[in-house]
Design an enzyme around this catalytic site. Structure first.
Site, PDB file in Angstrom:
ATOM      1  N   HIS A   1       3.218  -1.546   5.409  1.00  0.00           N
ATOM      2  CA  HIS A   1       2.189  -1.969   4.670  1.00  0.00           C
ATOM      3  C   HIS A   1       0.790  -1.469   5.245  1.00  0.00           C
ATOM      4  O   HIS A   1       0.033  -0.510   4.573  1.00  0.00           O
ATOM      5  CB  HIS A   1       1.981  -3.423   4.293  1.00  0.00           C
ATOM      6  CG  HIS A   1       0.864  -3.551   3.592  1.00  0.00           C
ATOM      7  ND1 HIS A   1       0.800  -4.148   2.303  1.00  0.00           N
ATOM      8  CD2 HIS A   1      -0.603  -3.550   3.806  1.00  0.00           C
ATOM      9  CE1 HIS A   1      -0.329  -4.554   1.865  1.00  0.00           C
ATOM     10  NE2 HIS A   1      -1.283  -4.135   2.830  1.00  0.00           N
ATOM     11  N   GLU A   2       0.574  -1.683   6.421  1.00  0.00           N
ATOM     12  CA  GLU A   2      -0.640  -1.211   7.219  1.00  0.00           C
ATOM     13  C   GLU A   2      -0.362   0.234   7.665  1.00  0.00           C
ATOM     14  O   GLU A   2      -1.312   1.031   7.643  1.00  0.00           O
ATOM     15  CB  GLU A   2      -0.718  -1.904   8.568  1.00  0.00           C
ATOM     16  CG  GLU A   2      -0.902  -3.368   8.516  1.00  0.00           C
ATOM     17  CD  GLU A   2      -2.208  -3.578   7.652  1.00  0.00           C
ATOM     18  OE1 GLU A   2      -3.368  -2.785   7.639  1.00  0.00           O
ATOM     19  OE2 GLU A   2      -2.452  -4.538   6.895  1.00  0.00           O
TER      20      GLU A   2
END
Length: 364
Positions: free
Chosen positions: A68-69
Site C-alpha cells: 500500500h505504502e
C-alpha cells in the site's frame, strides 16, 4: 536507542520496522489464533499449526500494508518527490515524503494509489478463494487457504477505510485535490479538513450511541490528523519563498566553553535568549541551550562548565535555505534553533520563535 530498524530497500526506498510494529505483530497473530473461522484459526489442530498460520497471516497482512505504502511512493517518485523511508508502525505504514505534490491531479493519483492497491489485493484474494478454493471440498477444509480469505477481507477494509474523505486518510488528500481545482491550496486544505472533522464528530457520536469505544478513538485520530494537516499546510504556504537570511538574527552572541553553568544561567537572564553557540576564538565548539542546563542540579552548576553540557553535534543551515525547510528540520530533530553558516562562518541564528513570529505576522 533507535526507534526503528532498517530491514531492506525497495525502489531505493529504505524500509524500516518501528519498535511498535514488533509489539503489535505478536498481538495480531494471537488475535488470529483465538478467533473462530472464517476470521481466525481457533479450533485448528495441532496448536503449532494454528499459531504458525496466525503468524503467517499477520506477516502477510503487514506485507500488504507495505505494498500500500510502496504504491504511494512509486507515484510520488514519478512526480519527482523524494521518499526518505517507509516505516511500519503500530497502526500501519507511513511514507516519509520530502513534500506533497501541489498539483491537484498529481496529489489525487498519489493518494489514490495506496487504497486502490489494497482493493486490488483484496478483490484478487476474494476471487481466488471464492472461485478456486471454496467450491473445492478438499481445499475449503484446509485451514491454510483460510489465510487468503482473511487477507482479502482485511485489504478491502483497509482500502475502503483509507478512502474516507478525512485527513490523515488518503481520501482526505483526494478530496483536497478536488477542492484545489476550484480554490487556493490553503482554502482547499481548510475545506477538506472541515469535512474530516465533521465526519469525525459523526463517527464519535455513532460510537457513543452504539456503545463501541473504537469509533470515538478512531474519530479522535481523524480529528487530530485533520487539524494537523490544516496547520502544517498553512505554515508551509505562509513561509513559502521566505529565505533564512530574511528572518534570522544577525547579531549572534556566543559563550565560552570554559564558562560555568551558573554564570551561563545569569547570562541567559541578562541577554534573554535560551540558546547560544559555544565559541573558542573563531572555532565553533557546540551549542548550549536552557534544556541542557536543566539536566544539571543547582549545587553542581558553580563547578560544571559549558563544555560539559553543550551539544557538540551542531545542526546548521545556509542563509539561502528556505524557511519552511528549516521549520521541518526543527520539528524532525526536535530542536529550538539552528545556526546559520555560510562558508564556514556563523552569519546568524534562527529560532523556532522567529519562525512562529513570521507565521503570525503573515497570517494577520
Amino acid at each position: 536507542m533507535k526507534s526503528s530498524l532498517k530491514i531492506g530497500s525497495v525502489m531505493g526506498v529504505p524500509i524500516r520496522l518501528h519498535i511498535t510494529f514488533l509489539l503489535i505483530l505478536p498481538i495480531f497473530a494471537y488475535v488470529f489464533a483465538i478467533n473462530p473461522q472464517p476470521f481466525g484459526f481457533r479450533g485448528v489442530e495441532p496448536p503449532i499449526t494454528k499459531y504458525s498460520l496466525s503468524v503467517l497471516t499477520a506477516i502477510l497482512l503487514f506485507a500488504s500494508i507495505l505494498l500500500h505504502e510502496l504504491a504511494h511512493s512509486y507515484m510520488a517518485m514519478r512526480y519527482g518527490v523524494k521518499i526518505e523511508s517507509i516505516t511500519l508502525f503500530l497502526f500501519g505504514g507511513v511514507s516519509a515524503m520530502e513534500e506533497m505534490p501541489r498539483k491537484p491531479g498529481q496529489e489525487a493519483k498519489m493518494a489514490s494509489a495506496g487504497p486502490l492497491t489494497s482493493l486490488v489485493i483484496g478483490f484478487v484474494c476474494m476471487f481466488i478463494y471464492g472461485n478456486l478454493i471454496s467450491p473445492n471440498p478438499v481445499l475449503s477444509q484446509n485451514p491454510v487457504y483460510l489465510t487468503i480469505w482473511i487477507l482479502g477481507v482485511m485489504n478491502l477494509v483497509l482500502g475502503i477505510f483509507n478512502l474516507l474523505p478525512a485527513f490523515p486518510m488518503d481520501g482526505g488528500r483526494v478530496l483536497r485535490s478536488f477542492y484545489a481545482r476550484r480554490m487556493s491550496y490553503v482554502k482547499a486544505t481548510q475545506s477538506a479538513a472541515a469535512v474530516g472533522k465533521f465526519f469525525a464528530i459523526l463517527m464519535a457520536i455513532f460510537g457513543i450511541l452504539v456503545g463501541n469505544l473504537w469509533f470515538p478513538l478512531i474519530a479522535l485520530f481523524i480529528y487530530v490528523g485533520a487539524s494537523e494537516e490544516e496547520r502544517s499546510t498553512r505554515a508551509e504556504v505562509t513561509l513559502e519563498n521566505i529565505l533564512v537570511r530574511d528572518i534570522m538574527a544577525r547579531d549572534v552572541v556566543s559563550v565560552s566553553p570554559s564558562m560555568s553553568v551558573e554564570d551561563l544561567v545569569k547570562f541567559m537572564f541578562e541577554n534573554k535568549h535560551m540558546g547560544y553557540p559555544v565559541m573558542e576564538g573563531d572555532s565553533l565548539k557546540g551549542i548550549v541551550t536552557f534544556t541542557d542546563i536543566q539536566h544539571i542540579p543547582s549545587f553542581e552548576r558553580p563547578v560544571a562548565k559549558v563544555s560539559d553540557i553543550m551539544t557538540r553535534d551542531v545542526i546548521s543551515v545556509p542563509s539561502d535555505a528556505q524557511a519552511i525547510d528549516v521549520l521541518k528540520l526543527m520539528s524532525s530533530k526536535n530542536i529550538g534553533r539552528v545556526l546559520v553558516v555560510d562558508n564556514g562562518l556563523i552569519v546568524g541564528i534562527l529560532s523556532r520563535t522567529d519562525l512562529v513570529r513570521v507565521l503570525r505576522l503573515r497570517s494577520e
